[in-house]
Design an enzyme around this catalytic site. Structure first.
Site, PDB file in Angstrom:
ATOM      1  N   TYR A 196     -17.910 -23.450 -35.617  1.00  0.00           N
ATOM      2  CA  TYR A 196     -17.173 -24.679 -34.913  1.00  0.00           C
ATOM      3  C   TYR A 196     -17.086 -25.151 -36.126  1.00  0.00           C
ATOM      4  CZ  TYR A 196     -16.730 -29.133 -32.559  1.00  0.00           C
ATOM      5  OH  TYR A 196     -16.237 -30.372 -32.100  1.00  0.00           O
ATOM      6  N   ASP A 209     -13.623 -22.641 -32.709  1.00  0.00           N
ATOM      7  CA  ASP A 209     -12.662 -23.942 -33.284  1.00  0.00           C
ATOM      8  C   ASP A 209     -12.757 -24.018 -34.094  1.00  0.00           C
ATOM      9  OD1 ASP A 209     -11.001 -26.699 -33.527  1.00  0.00           O
ATOM     10  OD2 ASP A 209     -12.953 -27.420 -31.593  1.00  0.00           O
ATOM     11  N   HIS A 241      -8.836 -28.459 -25.700  1.00  0.00           N
ATOM     12  CA  HIS A 241      -8.450 -27.296 -25.657  1.00  0.00           C
ATOM     13  C   HIS A 241      -8.477 -26.521 -24.194  1.00  0.00           C
ATOM     14  CE1 HIS A 241     -10.173 -27.914 -30.056  1.00  0.00           C
ATOM     15  NE2 HIS A 241     -10.324 -28.716 -29.486  1.00  0.00           N
TER      16      HIS A 241
END
Length: 270
Positions: A111, A154, A257
């Protein structure tokens, strides 16, 4: 048989646990990598996830921010010798090693910092931290070339022109600025292939994120591809398919998302 791998910035695991349960019922992933779990380790809903069949779980979280988790129906060994990026223990990266008949398969779940709103390192410490984070990760993979590895997460960067709704209008918007996209190219260049763009040609639009600010996200379709699946070249012949679950953005109380599923023709040792 394939390993079905899902990656998703869930934007609060406890809040969206019902959506995760629905996704599991529909798609039956073997492994799920989550980002932005936003839950401290003592409050992690381990029993609820194990009840779904994910007996093997590895997570690192903090209250209200960040957090990553790997949920698996298949046994794995957590990677314990990973760096503390930028000297901050802010729960942005974990890894797992799966045993397969042809050797270990390494899975990285990242992330990357979002970077704030102003794309100027002199004015925005968050942007400076994002660039430093990617630089440090890139140096690490340069010094430790990846083999038989999958990297998902992500990554908060949309690298290609067709990864955003308007290349020209977003060139000065964080997630698509040249300092970010050039760094992502360097990171991939340490030994990875952009597997999503192996399936969907770079000439086609491809998004995984739509802002909450867009009241009708589907009609405006102002998306960005911030979520990624990378494979090392030695695994590319094993990649069977990748699917972006766009409809999940329209579910009740969604994350901004959507999940991405990759089917990889590797059966880990049970």
């Amino acid at each position: 048989m394939c390993m079905r791998l899902m990656t998703w910035n869930i934007n609060s695991l406890r809040l969206r646990l019902p959506l995760l349960q629905r996704l599991d019922a529909q798609h039956r992933p073997d492994v799920i990598c989550l980002q932005e779990t936003k839950v401290s380790d003592p409050l992690f809903p381990l029993q609820a996830l194990q009840a779904l069949g994910f007996e093997h779980v590895h997570f690192a979280g903090m209250k209200s921010y960040n957090g990553v988790a790997i949920l698996s129906r298949l046994p794995f060994t957590p990677m314990t010798e990973l760096p503390v990026w930028c000297q901050r223990n802010d729960c942005r990266h974990i890894g797992a090693a799966f045993e397969t008949p042809t050797g270990p398969l390494l899975l990285h779940n990242f992330y990357v910092p979002a970077g704030g709103d102003v794309p100027d390192v002199a004015l925005n410490d968050k942007f400076a931290h994002k660039l430093d984070f990617v630089d440090e990760v890139t140096r690490w993979f340069t010094d430790t070339p990846p083999r038989r590895s999958v990297l998902v997460g992500d990554l908060n960067i949309a690298p290609l022109e067709q990864d955003v709704w308007s290349h020209k209008q977003l060139l000065n918007v964080i997630s698509h600025t040249p300092p970010e996209t050039s760094r992502m190219a360097d990171w991939i260049g340490t030994g990875f292939v952009d597997a999503m763009r192996h399936i969907v040609p770079p000439s086609e639009k491809l998004y995984t994120w739509w802002s909450y600010r867009n009241r009708d996200w589907r009609a405006s379709n102002r998306g960005r591809r911030l979520d990624h699946v990378w494979l090392t070249p030695d695994l590319m012949d094993r990649l069977k398919d990748i699917e972006v679950l766009q409809d999940v953005r329209g579910w009740e109380s969604p994350s901004d998302h959507v999940p991405v599923i990759a089917d990889i023709d590797i059966v880990p040792t049970a």
